[in-house]
Design an enzyme around this catalytic site. Structure first.
Site, mmCIF file in Angstrom:
data_model
loop_
_atom_site.group_PDB
_atom_site.id
_atom_site.type_symbol
_atom_site.label_atom_id
_atom_site.label_comp_id
_atom_site.label_asym_id
_atom_site.label_seq_id
_atom_site.Cartn_x
_atom_site.Cartn_y
_atom_site.Cartn_z
ATOM 1 N N ASP B 7 0.880 -1.172 0.000
ATOM 2 C CA ASP B 7 0.000 0.000 0.000
ATOM 3 C C ASP B 7 0.915 1.219 0.000
ATOM 4 O O ASP B 7 1.412 1.628 1.054
ATOM 5 C CB ASP B 7 -0.894 -0.020 1.246
ATOM 6 C CG ASP B 7 -1.860 1.156 1.267
ATOM 7 O OD1 ASP B 7 -2.232 1.643 0.188
ATOM 8 O OD2 ASP B 7 -2.235 1.589 2.372
ATOM 9 N N GLU B 68 -1.290 -1.133 -4.790
ATOM 10 C CA GLU B 68 -2.537 -0.388 -4.950
ATOM 11 C C GLU B 68 -2.405 0.626 -6.080
ATOM 12 O O GLU B 68 -1.415 1.360 -6.164
ATOM 13 C CB GLU B 68 -2.923 0.341 -3.655
ATOM 14 C CG GLU B 68 -4.276 1.021 -3.777
ATOM 15 C CD GLU B 68 -4.777 1.569 -2.458
ATOM 16 O OE1 GLU B 68 -4.971 0.766 -1.522
ATOM 17 O OE2 GLU B 68 -4.978 2.796 -2.366
ATOM 18 N N ASP B 141 -2.718 1.095 7.026
ATOM 19 C CA ASP B 141 -1.884 0.836 5.848
ATOM 20 C C ASP B 141 -1.393 -0.613 5.837
ATOM 21 O O ASP B 141 -1.207 -1.209 4.770
ATOM 22 C CB ASP B 141 -0.669 1.780 5.838
ATOM 23 C CG ASP B 141 -1.069 3.204 6.147
ATOM 24 O OD1 ASP B 141 -1.244 3.978 5.204
ATOM 25 O OD2 ASP B 141 -1.236 3.525 7.336
#
Lengths: 173, 173
Positions: B7, B68, B141
Site C-alpha cells: 500500500d 494499490e 496501511d
C-alpha cells in the site's frame, strides 16, 4: 559543475547534461529523451526509465541532478505516470549520494527567460541561445531537461554565494 | 503462492505477505509499515522506501507483488508522494522479474468484503477474519497491504482457472 537535468515523463523522459558555472558560458554535453512504449506494463516502463537514467549517470558522472517538480494540478491524464517517473529519477540519483534538487516549471522559465510564464517556444529559444546551439533541441522534453540543468547551475551558484557569505559572517549555512 | 501486498505511501508504506491459494485458508506471513520522516528530503525518503521494499523481497521471496493503483482524484495534498512511492514499488518488483499487478481500492474492498464501498474498519475486520488473526493489523496501511495480497491471490486464482479453461478449449489465454 556538471548537472543532469531530468524532465520526468513516462512516454518521454527528457535528459540533458550541462557543464559550467555562474558568470561563464555554459556548455551542452549531451541531450536526449528516454522513451517507453504505452503498450508495455507500467512497471516495465519504469524499469526502462530507471535503466536509462542509470546509464546517463554512469556515462556523464554529473555533480548534481535537477528534476522538475510535479504538481497534482497538472494534466490529470498523465500526471500519475509523470509522478511515478519523477520518483524513479529522485531515487536513482539519491542512492548514488548525488545532490538532488527539484525546480518548479515557473522557476525554470523565470531562470532561463526572465518570465515565469514563458511558453515552450520561448524556453527552447533561450536554451538555444544560452548554450550557443544551432537550433532548439527537439522534442520539448529535451529542451526542458537542459533548461532544468541551466537553472540548477545558476540557482546553485546563487545559493553557493549566500552560503559563502553566511560562512564568512561566522554563521553555518 | 506467496504474495507481497504494498500500500504505497511516503510517510507510511504498508507491506504484507500472505501465502495460500484459492479455496484454501490463507496464511499471514508478516506485515508492517515502512516509515519515512517528513523532515527528510523527498529523494532520501524514496530511497528509504526502496531499501525497505528490497529487504522485504529478499526476506520473503514472494511469487508476485500486488500494488494499490493510485488515482489523481485522491487526496491532493499527499497524492504526489503516494504516486512516487508507488513508482518505486513497481520498479523494485519488476526489475527482479517478479509479476506485478495493480488493484484499485474498490477492487480490494470488493474482494475482501463483498462491497466496493467498504470502509477501513470493515476491510480490517475482514482481513482479520480471512487470516484468522486475533485483532486487526494496525495501522490501516498494514491491513490494506494484506487486503491487496489477499485480493491478488483470489483474483489470480480466478484468472488462472479462466486461462486453464481457455487452454483446455484449445485457445491460447
Amino acid at each position: 559543475m556538471r548537472v543532469l537535468g531530468i524532465d520526468p515523463g513516462l512516454t518521454r523522459c527528457g535528459v540533458g547534461v550541462v557543464e559550467g558555472s555562474v558568470g561563464r558560458p555554459l556548455t551542452l554535453i549531451d541531450v536526449n529523451v528516454i522513451r517507453t512504449s504505452a503498450s508495455e506494463h507500467i512497471a516495465q516502463r519504469l524499469v526502462t526509465i530507471e535503466r536509462g537514467l542509470d546509464a546517463w549517470l554512469d556515462e556523464f558522472q554529473p555533480d548534481a541532478v535537477a528534476v522538475e517538480r510535479v504538481f497534482a494540478r497538472s494534466d490529470s491524464s498523465t500526471i500519475m505516470g509523470t509522478a511515478q517517473a519523477s520518483g524513479i529519477a529522485l531515487v536513482v540519483a539519491a542512492r548514488r549520494g548525488l545532490p538532488v534538487a527539484l525546480h518548479t516549471p515557473s522557476e525554470v522559465k523565470a531562470a532561463v527567460s526572465g518570465s515565469g510564464r514563458a511558453d515552450k517556444a520561448q524556453v527552447g529559444a533561450m536554451v538555444t541561445r544560452i548554450l550557443r546551439l544551432d537550433a532548439p533541441p527537439k522534442p520539448a522534453d529535451a529542451a526542458d531537461a537542459l533548461a532544468l540543468a541551466i537553472t540548477h547551475i545558476w540557482r546553485g551558484g546563487a545559493q553557493a554565494r549566500i552560503d559563502a557569505a553566511l560562512a564568512a559572517a561566522g554563521r553555518r549555512p
